[in-house]
Every structure is written in C-alpha cells, then in structure tokens.
Design a protein around this motif. Sequence first.
Motif, PDB file in Angstrom:
ATOM      1  N   ASP A  76       0.843  -1.189   0.000  1.00  0.00           N
ATOM      2  CA  ASP A  76       0.000   0.000   0.000  1.00  0.00           C
ATOM      3  C   ASP A  76       0.878   1.238   0.000  1.00  0.00           C
ATOM      4  O   ASP A  76       2.024   1.212   0.468  1.00  0.00           O
ATOM      5  N   HIS A  77       0.332   2.340  -0.496  1.00  0.00           N
ATOM      6  CA  HIS A  77       1.105   3.583  -0.536  1.00  0.00           C
ATOM      7  C   HIS A  77       1.556   4.009   0.863  1.00  0.00           C
ATOM      8  O   HIS A  77       2.631   4.565   1.034  1.00  0.00           O
ATOM      9  N   SER A  78       0.756   3.722   1.883  1.00  0.00           N
ATOM     10  CA  SER A  78       1.143   4.100   3.244  1.00  0.00           C
ATOM     11  C   SER A  78       2.331   3.267   3.738  1.00  0.00           C
ATOM     12  O   SER A  78       3.177   3.769   4.485  1.00  0.00           O
ATOM     13  N   THR A  79       2.415   2.017   3.313  1.00  0.00           N
ATOM     14  CA  THR A  79       3.563   1.172   3.650  1.00  0.00           C
ATOM     15  C   THR A  79       4.828   1.750   3.037  1.00  0.00           C
ATOM     16  O   THR A  79       5.883   1.811   3.673  1.00  0.00           O
ATOM     17  N   LEU A  80       4.723   2.183   1.791  1.00  0.00           N
ATOM     18  CA  LEU A  80       5.870   2.781   1.100  1.00  0.00           C
ATOM     19  C   LEU A  80       6.293   4.082   1.771  1.00  0.00           C
ATOM     20  O   LEU A  80       7.485   4.354   1.937  1.00  0.00           O
ATOM     21  N   GLN A  81       5.313   4.874   2.192  1.00  0.00           N
ATOM     22  CA  GLN A  81       5.629   6.140   2.839  1.00  0.00           C
ATOM     23  C   GLN A  81       6.301   5.933   4.193  1.00  0.00           C
ATOM     24  O   GLN A  81       7.272   6.599   4.523  1.00  0.00           O
ATOM     25  N   ARG A  82       5.808   4.976   4.960  1.00  0.00           N
ATOM     26  CA  ARG A  82       6.436   4.679   6.258  1.00  0.00           C
ATOM     27  C   ARG A  82       7.855   4.136   6.058  1.00  0.00           C
ATOM     28  O   ARG A  82       8.758   4.449   6.840  1.00  0.00           O
ATOM     29  N   ALA A  83       8.044   3.332   5.012  1.00  0.00           N
ATOM     30  CA  ALA A  83       9.389   2.811   4.726  1.00  0.00           C
ATOM     31  C   ALA A  83      10.327   3.962   4.355  1.00  0.00           C
ATOM     32  O   ALA A  83      11.482   3.981   4.773  1.00  0.00           O
ATOM     33  N   ALA A  84       9.828   4.919   3.606  1.00  0.00           N
ATOM     34  CA  ALA A  84      10.651   6.081   3.244  1.00  0.00           C
ATOM     35  C   ALA A  84      11.033   6.870   4.489  1.00  0.00           C
ATOM     36  O   ALA A  84      12.179   7.315   4.629  1.00  0.00           O
ATOM     37  N   ASP A  85      10.089   7.051   5.397  1.00  0.00           N
ATOM     38  CA  ASP A  85      10.387   7.775   6.643  1.00  0.00           C
ATOM     39  C   ASP A  85      11.468   7.058   7.448  1.00  0.00           C
ATOM     40  O   ASP A  85      12.307   7.684   8.066  1.00  0.00           O
ATOM     41  N   ARG A  86      11.433   5.732   7.421  1.00  0.00           N
ATOM     42  CA  ARG A  86      12.373   4.941   8.194  1.00  0.00           C
ATOM     43  C   ARG A  86      13.735   4.821   7.500  1.00  0.00           C
ATOM     44  O   ARG A  86      14.772   4.882   8.152  1.00  0.00           O
ATOM     45  N   LEU A  87      13.746   4.662   6.177  1.00  0.00           N
ATOM     46  CA  LEU A  87      14.983   4.342   5.462  1.00  0.00           C
ATOM     47  C   LEU A  87      15.719   5.553   4.906  1.00  0.00           C
ATOM     48  O   LEU A  87      16.926   5.500   4.701  1.00  0.00           O
ATOM     49  N   LEU A  88      14.998   6.623   4.623  1.00  0.00           N
ATOM     50  CA  LEU A  88      15.649   7.767   3.975  1.00  0.00           C
ATOM     51  C   LEU A  88      16.014   8.843   4.982  1.00  0.00           C
ATOM     52  O   LEU A  88      15.483   9.033   5.982  1.00  0.00           O
TER      53      LEU A  88
END
Length: 88
Positions: A76-88
């Motif tokens: 889901d787009h929210s999963t991708l956004q949370r991953a970006a917050d964590r990884l970037l």
Amino acid sequence: MTKSALAVARQALDAARAALPAYASKFSKRTYTQHQLAALLAVREFLRTDYRGLEQHLHDWSELRAAAGLGEAVPDHSTLQRAADRLL
C-alpha cells in the motif's frame, strides 16, 4: 546510468541486500523486506512519481513486481511512505 525502471529495481535490490538487514525488527510482520521496500523507493525516485503513483505502477506492471521480488502482492502507498520515513 540506466533508463530502465526494471534495471533500477534490480540494482537497488542488490545494493539494499548488501547494506540492510532484511527486517527492521524481530517483531516485523515480514510481509515485505526492507530490501524490497528500498528498491521500490529507488524506482519511485527514478519514475518521479508519488507513493500512490508507484502503487498503481506496481498493480499494472507485473515485470516490475517480479524485479522487486514481490510476486502478486503490492504494498500500500502508506507502507511505502512509512518505509521512506524509516529508510531515507
């Protein structure tokens, strides 16, 4: 430099495997690895799209899902956004 989103996905997946643990925590749901999510975030930057746009590309583009090792599952787009917050 490549002009292929599939090549970017493959290269980013290999780089993420070398640099990141598979999961952020021992309590992770283990639906997607950090490697897969990092590769998808690289593809997002390459395609210059937002999180919802990347989600739609993944629904439409089976070769991109395969290059990222996703099978039929699409984060889901929210999963991708949370991953970006964590990884970037």
